[in-house]
Scaffold this motif. Structure first.
Motif, PDB file in Angstrom:
ATOM      1  N   PHE A 112       0.498  -1.531  -0.017  1.00  0.00           N
ATOM      2  CA  PHE A 112      -0.008   0.123  -0.355  1.00  0.00           C
ATOM      3  C   PHE A 112       0.723   1.442   0.061  1.00  0.00           C
ATOM      4  CE2 PHE A 112       0.574  -0.672   4.759  1.00  0.00           C
ATOM      5  CZ  PHE A 112       0.403   0.605   4.640  1.00  0.00           C
ATOM      6  N   LEU A 113       2.356   1.054   0.393  1.00  0.00           N
ATOM      7  CA  LEU A 113       3.189   2.458  -0.033  1.00  0.00           C
ATOM      8  C   LEU A 113       3.766   2.394  -1.626  1.00  0.00           C
ATOM      9  CD1 LEU A 113       5.338   2.128   3.445  1.00  0.00           C
ATOM     10  CD2 LEU A 113       3.074   3.641   2.475  1.00  0.00           C
ATOM     11  N   ALA A 114       3.239   1.946  -2.701  1.00  0.00           N
ATOM     12  CA  ALA A 114       3.407   2.146  -4.207  1.00  0.00           C
ATOM     13  C   ALA A 114       3.274   3.083  -4.170  1.00  0.00           C
ATOM     14  CB  ALA A 114       2.930   0.925  -4.996  1.00  0.00           C
ATOM     15  N   SER A 115       2.318   4.237  -3.332  1.00  0.00           N
ATOM     16  CA  SER A 115       2.089   5.579  -4.529  1.00  0.00           C
ATOM     17  C   SER A 115       2.120   6.224  -3.374  1.00  0.00           C
ATOM     18  CB  SER A 115       1.046   5.677  -5.032  1.00  0.00           C
ATOM     19  OG  SER A 115       0.542   5.352  -6.539  1.00  0.00           O
ATOM     20  N   SER A 116       3.239   6.386  -2.188  1.00  0.00           N
ATOM     21  CA  SER A 116       3.158   6.898  -0.992  1.00  0.00           C
ATOM     22  C   SER A 116       4.675   8.495  -1.302  1.00  0.00           C
ATOM     23  CB  SER A 116       3.509   6.300   0.286  1.00  0.00           C
ATOM     24  OG  SER A 116       4.519   5.683   0.349  1.00  0.00           O
ATOM     25  N   THR A 117       4.742   8.711  -0.410  1.00  0.00           N
ATOM     26  CA  THR A 117       5.696   9.972   0.670  1.00  0.00           C
ATOM     27  C   THR A 117       6.726   8.736   0.592  1.00  0.00           C
ATOM     28  OG1 THR A 117       3.992  11.699   1.680  1.00  0.00           O
ATOM     29  CG2 THR A 117       6.932  11.954   1.946  1.00  0.00           C
ATOM     30  N   ILE A 118       7.091   7.692   0.662  1.00  0.00           N
ATOM     31  CA  ILE A 118       8.081   6.830   1.189  1.00  0.00           C
ATOM     32  C   ILE A 118       8.277   6.751   0.108  1.00  0.00           C
ATOM     33  CG2 ILE A 118       9.113   5.467   1.623  1.00  0.00           C
ATOM     34  CD1 ILE A 118       7.301   5.404   3.670  1.00  0.00           C
ATOM     35  N   SER A 119       8.110   5.951  -0.680  1.00  0.00           N
ATOM     36  CA  SER A 119       7.458   5.412  -2.552  1.00  0.00           C
ATOM     37  C   SER A 119       9.034   7.126  -3.314  1.00  0.00           C
ATOM     38  CB  SER A 119       6.693   5.299  -2.852  1.00  0.00           C
ATOM     39  OG  SER A 119       6.615   4.009  -2.895  1.00  0.00           O
ATOM     40  N   LEU A 296      22.986   5.909   4.317  1.00  0.00           N
ATOM     41  CA  LEU A 296      22.356   6.817   3.987  1.00  0.00           C
ATOM     42  C   LEU A 296      21.533   7.106   3.170  1.00  0.00           C
ATOM     43  CD1 LEU A 296      23.612   9.239   1.696  1.00  0.00           C
ATOM     44  CD2 LEU A 296      23.876   7.611   0.299  1.00  0.00           C
ATOM     45  N   LEU A 297      20.722   5.909   2.762  1.00  0.00           N
ATOM     46  CA  LEU A 297      18.861   6.047   2.603  1.00  0.00           C
ATOM     47  C   LEU A 297      18.528   6.561   3.537  1.00  0.00           C
ATOM     48  CD1 LEU A 297      16.922   5.543   0.579  1.00  0.00           C
ATOM     49  CD2 LEU A 297      16.885   3.207   0.799  1.00  0.00           C
ATOM     50  N   VAL A 298      18.324   5.396   4.488  1.00  0.00           N
ATOM     51  CA  VAL A 298      17.669   6.039   5.858  1.00  0.00           C
ATOM     52  C   VAL A 298      18.169   7.091   6.149  1.00  0.00           C
ATOM     53  CG1 VAL A 298      17.500   5.132   8.549  1.00  0.00           C
ATOM     54  CG2 VAL A 298      17.529   2.762   7.056  1.00  0.00           C
ATOM     55  N   ARG A 299      18.529   7.628   6.149  1.00  0.00           N
ATOM     56  CA  ARG A 299      18.888   9.160   6.417  1.00  0.00           C
ATOM     57  C   ARG A 299      19.002  10.493   5.189  1.00  0.00           C
ATOM     58  NH1 ARG A 299      24.734   7.637   7.698  1.00  0.00           N
ATOM     59  NH2 ARG A 299      24.660   6.963  10.421  1.00  0.00           N
ATOM     60  N   PHE A 300      18.333   9.465   4.265  1.00  0.00           N
ATOM     61  CA  PHE A 300      18.035   9.746   3.728  1.00  0.00           C
ATOM     62  C   PHE A 300      15.734  10.157   4.052  1.00  0.00           C
ATOM     63  CE2 PHE A 300      16.211  11.082  -0.316  1.00  0.00           C
ATOM     64  CZ  PHE A 300      16.265  12.106  -1.197  1.00  0.00           C
ATOM     65  N   LEU A 301      15.574   8.972   4.005  1.00  0.00           N
ATOM     66  CA  LEU A 301      14.451   9.038   4.288  1.00  0.00           C
ATOM     67  C   LEU A 301      13.746   9.909   5.183  1.00  0.00           C
ATOM     68  CD1 LEU A 301      13.535   4.749   3.303  1.00  0.00           C
ATOM     69  CD2 LEU A 301      13.264   6.637   2.145  1.00  0.00           C
ATOM     70  N   ALA A 302      13.988   9.834   6.397  1.00  0.00           N
ATOM     71  CA  ALA A 302      13.951   9.992   7.756  1.00  0.00           C
ATOM     72  C   ALA A 302      13.584  11.674   6.918  1.00  0.00           C
ATOM     73  CB  ALA A 302      15.004   9.921   8.776  1.00  0.00           C
ATOM     74  N   LYS A 303      14.653  12.603   6.383  1.00  0.00           N
ATOM     75  CA  LYS A 303      14.752  13.581   6.109  1.00  0.00           C
ATOM     76  C   LYS A 303      13.593  13.949   5.480  1.00  0.00           C
ATOM     77  CE  LYS A 303      18.333  17.446   4.628  1.00  0.00           C
ATOM     78  NZ  LYS A 303      18.912  17.954   3.509  1.00  0.00           N
ATOM     79  N   GLU A 304      13.456  13.550   4.066  1.00  0.00           N
ATOM     80  CA  GLU A 304      13.137  13.744   3.066  1.00  0.00           C
ATOM     81  C   GLU A 304      11.296  13.858   3.688  1.00  0.00           C
ATOM     82  OE1 GLU A 304      12.727  14.625  -0.625  1.00  0.00           O
ATOM     83  OE2 GLU A 304      14.878  15.286   0.251  1.00  0.00           O
ATOM     84  N   VAL A 305      10.445  12.684   4.737  1.00  0.00           N
ATOM     85  CA  VAL A 305       9.519  12.613   4.662  1.00  0.00           C
ATOM     86  C   VAL A 305       9.399  13.328   5.835  1.00  0.00           C
ATOM     87  CG1 VAL A 305       9.705  10.001   4.444  1.00  0.00           C
ATOM     88  CG2 VAL A 305       9.627  10.541   6.585  1.00  0.00           C
ATOM     89  N   LYS A 306      10.222  13.792   6.649  1.00  0.00           N
ATOM     90  CA  LYS A 306       9.813  14.600   8.726  1.00  0.00           C
ATOM     91  C   LYS A 306       8.724  15.774   8.050  1.00  0.00           C
ATOM     92  CE  LYS A 306      12.157  16.996  12.188  1.00  0.00           C
ATOM     93  NZ  LYS A 306      13.094  17.496  12.504  1.00  0.00           N
ATOM     94  N   GLY A 307       7.683  16.131   8.519  1.00  0.00           N
ATOM     95  CA  GLY A 307       6.465  16.738   8.586  1.00  0.00           C
ATOM     96  C   GLY A 307       5.404  16.206   7.244  1.00  0.00           C
ATOM     97  N   HIS A 308       5.761  15.644   6.852  1.00  0.00           N
ATOM     98  CA  HIS A 308       4.922  15.168   4.971  1.00  0.00           C
ATOM     99  C   HIS A 308       3.795  14.286   5.683  1.00  0.00           C
ATOM    100  CE1 HIS A 308       8.049  17.157   2.995  1.00  0.00           C
ATOM    101  NE2 HIS A 308       7.469  17.700   2.790  1.00  0.00           N
ATOM    102  N   PRO A 309       2.370  14.237   5.509  1.00  0.00           N
ATOM    103  CA  PRO A 309       1.409  12.764   5.624  1.00  0.00           C
ATOM    104  C   PRO A 309       2.210  11.777   4.930  1.00  0.00           C
ATOM    105  CG  PRO A 309       0.941  14.399   4.313  1.00  0.00           C
ATOM    106  CD  PRO A 309       1.844  15.053   4.329  1.00  0.00           C
ATOM    107  N   LEU A 310       2.092  10.510   5.700  1.00  0.00           N
ATOM    108  CA  LEU A 310       2.387   9.583   5.332  1.00  0.00           C
ATOM    109  C   LEU A 310       1.539   8.772   4.395  1.00  0.00           C
ATOM    110  CD1 LEU A 310       5.677   8.543   8.272  1.00  0.00           C
ATOM    111  CD2 LEU A 310       6.124   9.539   5.301  1.00  0.00           C
TER     112      LEU A 310
END
Length: 310
Positions: A112-119, A296-310
């Motif tokens: 269900f995360l195929a189209s999501s903030t994380i993707s 590197l990816l984990v830190r990038f994801l944490a920064k990118e999704v912060k403050g955005h609805p998941l």
């Protein structure tokens, strides 16, 4: 001198063969190894056959469904895997020093995360790091990180319920869940005022979710009810589809249903009562083969999704 160069060249060539052999064992099939390595399955098979001919031993038996290592193959795999791990560790160290990251990552996410903030964040990571090869598997079935050879798994569970393990983890954020039903299904019943009013409603249940549902009122009252599930599904998208077919009430993440609620196709049931939110976690092995690239990816994801609805 020529003999030394010839032997060294042959050894380098068969180091590649050993890496391919180790990948076949790790992935469980020639086809899966070929996909990971980005080469044709026939090339993988030929490479392993060449290695067996060079060593003059049979490393594995092939059947139409499975591969079986011989005793020689089991012993040789330990060396091949160690060489591959050391080479990957070397790449990890170089990645720290290099301005441009290089390597590959195998990642699993809920479907269900195929189209999501994380993707979307992963797509941006791919744009910024074009030399990092990503293999993404979207599945609502929880995949075993070690057994599947994953470098990273995104897990979505109720906040506070991530299982303790030897894995490393980092929370990326939270997302709400809503109790919803199809418009026609809801219109055929009295509007519920309390969770107990749902006892005669049909439920559509997500298989990996506990059947006990806790709802919390605006005054802090907590009520637990049992799903009276007539249909169980293992896919969030299928769960949404069946709900739209007016077959019952269910629980779905906010990002999957908010547009459908706005359009009137779904009804938010008991809007004054809340469900505990979902926590989104990045989980990876304590001793990852590609530790620096994974971090590197984990830190990038944490920064990118912060403050955005998941």
């Amino acid at each position: 001198m020529y003999f030394i160069i010839l032997v060294f060249g042959t050894m380098i060539n068969y180091l590649r063969h050993m890496s391919v052999f180790a990948s076949v064992v790790d992935e469980g099939s020639f086809r899966a190894a070929a996909k990971t390595l980005g080469i044709a399955p026939s090339r993988v098979s030929e490479t392993v056959s060449d290695l067996e001919q060079y060593l003059n031993v049979t490393l594995m038996h092939r059947t139409t469904r499975k591969l079986f290592l011989t005793n020689e193959g089991k012993k040789f795999y330990a060396y091949a895997a160690e060489i591959t791990r050391n080479a990957e560790a070397g790449l990890n160290e170089l990645n720290v020093l290099s301005q441009e990251s290089i390597g590959s990552l195998k990642i699993a996410l809920p479907a269900f995360l195929a189209s999501s903030t994380i993707s979307t964040a992963i797509a941006e990571f791919a744009r910024q790091h074009p030399k990092v090869s990503l293999t993404l598997t979207y599945s609502d079935q929880v995949m075993d990180i070690l057994e599947e050879g994953l470098d990273l798994s995104i897990r979505v569970v109720r906040v506070g319920l991530l299982e303790d393990s030897s894995m490393m983890s980092r929370k990326l954020g939270e997302s709400g869940r809503l109790l919803v039903a199809g418009k026609k299904y809801a219109e055929g019943r009295q509007i519920p005022k309390h969770p107990s009013d749902l006892k005669d409603w049909d439920w559509l249940r997500f298989q990996s979710r506990p059947s006990a549902i806790e709802l919390i009122s605006t005054t802090g009252e907590s009520v637990t009810i049992q799903e009276n599930a007539s249909i169980s599904l293992n896919s969030s998208e299928a769960l949404k589809h069946f709900t739209l077919q007016n077959l019952g009430v269910t629980i779905l993440p906010v990002h999957l249903v908010e547009d459908l609620i706005d359009s009137g196709e779904l009804v938010h049931v008991l809007p004054e009562w809340k469900l505990r939110p979902l926590g989104y976690y990045a989980v990876w092995p304590d001793k990852s083969r590609r530790e620096n690239l994974t971090l590197l990816l984990v830190r990038f994801l944490a920064k990118e999704v912060k403050g955005h609805p998941l």
